[in-house]
Scaffold this motif. Structure first.
Motif, PDB file in Angstrom:
ATOM      1  N   LEU A  86       1.145  -1.136  -0.137  1.00 23.27           N
ATOM      2  CA  LEU A  86       0.258   0.047   0.342  1.00 23.27           C
ATOM      3  C   LEU A  86       1.238   1.089   0.077  1.00 23.27           C
ATOM      4  N   THR A  87       2.270   1.321   0.776  1.00 23.68           N
ATOM      5  CA  THR A  87       2.546   2.483   1.036  1.00 23.68           C
ATOM      6  C   THR A  87       3.501   2.848  -0.541  1.00 23.68           C
ATOM      7  N   ALA A  88       4.198   1.478  -1.072  1.00 28.76           N
ATOM      8  CA  ALA A  88       4.168   1.434  -2.643  1.00 28.76           C
ATOM      9  C   ALA A  88       3.569   1.816  -3.637  1.00 28.76           C
ATOM     10  N   GLY A  89       2.203   1.757  -3.402  1.00 34.32           N
ATOM     11  CA  GLY A  89       0.908   2.129  -3.972  1.00 34.32           C
ATOM     12  C   GLY A  89       1.218   3.491  -4.113  1.00 34.32           C
ATOM     13  N   ALA A  90       0.277   3.934  -3.128  1.00 32.66           N
ATOM     14  CA  ALA A  90       0.386   5.281  -3.144  1.00 32.66           C
ATOM     15  C   ALA A  90       1.485   7.110  -3.370  1.00 32.66           C
TER      16      ALA A  90
END
Length: 354
Positions: A86-90
């Protein structure tokens, strides 16, 4: 002339017909990729285990009769992989949106979120606190460094009382970036010990390996606030595409709007870099790739670039942690290896189309 007009009209119609399928396709790919990226890794995780872990942490496990995972496997899913994905996506979404804005505001197709020295400024702040032994202050220091770099670039561009034109702003950003990069090298050379080199190098190359749920809330919150505001500026960016005089004739307050967009981009970039380090090529390559499908309208390019950026960085990070397991690459290395040839291909296609 008539033939050219007909051809342009047919191109616009074709791209319009592609818009809805493109939005649907990217949305589905994003949803599926989140699940697949959580599953892929050195430890085999089944899709059912991901759903069971999520259900139990949401308090729905007993109601849906879902068996809990063992503590180790639950920690792998909930504490390691989901926050990282999720951090990579954001981060990917935010960098791509910032890239679109920077390219439009500066009218420079080679612009990216780090153009005004934001990455180098953030790196200087981060390296300073890492060497001082206070890593808890890293996000604040990186964010502050990016803000100071932007302030220095804008002040340099307006030095002498002249208007901060896009060209002067870009040149000022390059100067600030080089100055901050030189200071980073000097600080590392003068102060870093053998033990701290690896930690500093990993951060400078870009990595989301240390992502936690705090990282998720910070990056997702930044994209949901600052990123959403930038994504809604499509009409303004379309106006900038015609030049400052044309934008002013359309009722856009050019200098004020440009400053607000640059400050918003700097704040978002600083927030993202504080959690991931400097990850290159996402903000440069993704907007160009999206424009080949969606055309030049920023109302469509902005959200599609955000979704595509999230998609690209999630998979790049999955490759980084899985391709050479148990060793792990910084994700910035993967984006550079993949981004350079892709950008060359896009550049060739753009030249052929012209």
């Amino acid at each position: 002339m008539v033939t050219a007009a007909v051809t342009a009209g047919e191109t616009m119609v074709g791209r319009t017909r592609l818009r809805v399928p493109a939005v649907v396709l990217v949305g589905l790919a994003l949803a599926v990729s989140i699940l697949l990226c959580v599953i892929v890794g050195a430890a085999d995780i089944a899709p059912s285990e991901v759903f069971r872990s999520v259900l139990h942490h949401l308090g729905l496990g007993p109601a849906l009769d879902a068996q809990p995972l063992t503590p180790l496997r639950d920690a792998i899913v909930w504490d390691l992989r989901i926050p990282r994905v999720l951090t990579a996506g954001a981060v990917g979404a935010g960098l791509a949106i910032c890239g679109v804005v920077m390219q439009a505001v500066t009218r420079n197709p080679l612009a990216d979120p780090y153009l005004l020295g934001l990455s180098s400024g953030a790196s200087l702040g981060a390296v300073a606190v890492l060497l001082l032994g206070v890593p808890l202050l890293l996000p604040i220091a990186a964010f502050g460094g990016a803000g100071l770099a932007l302030a220095a670039a804008l002040a340099l561009a307006a030095w002498g009382g002249s208007a901060a034109s896009p060209g002067r702003t870009v040149l000022a950003g390059v100067a600030v970036s080089q100055a901050c990069a030189a200071l980073v090298s000097l600080v590392v050379f003068w102060s870093a010990s053998a033990d701290s080199y690896r930690e500093i190098l990993s951060w400078l190359l870009g990595s989301v390996a240390g992502a936690t749920w705090t990282s998720v809330w910070l990056t997702v919150g930044a994209v949901a606030t600052l990123g959403l505001g930038l994504a809604l500026s499509g009409n303004l960016l379309d106006g900038f595409g015609f030049g400052d005089e044309a934008a002013a004739a359309l009722g856009i307050r050019v200098e004020r709007t440009r400053l607000l967009l640059l400050v918003g981009t700097a704040m978002l970039t600083g927030a993202l870099v504080s959690q991931s380090g400097a990850i290159g090529f996402i903000g440069l390559v993704v907007p160009h790739a999206v424009r080949l499908v969606a055309g030049q309208s920023h109302r469509l390019v902005l959200p599609l670039s955000g979704a595509a950026g999230a998609l690209v960085l999630m998979w790049a990070d999955t490759i980084a942690r899985s391709a050479f397991a148990p060793r792990e690459l910084p994700v910035g290395v993967v984006t550079a290896v993949l981004g350079a040839p892709i950008f060359a291909i896009l550049l060739r296609r753009t030249r052929s189309a012209a």
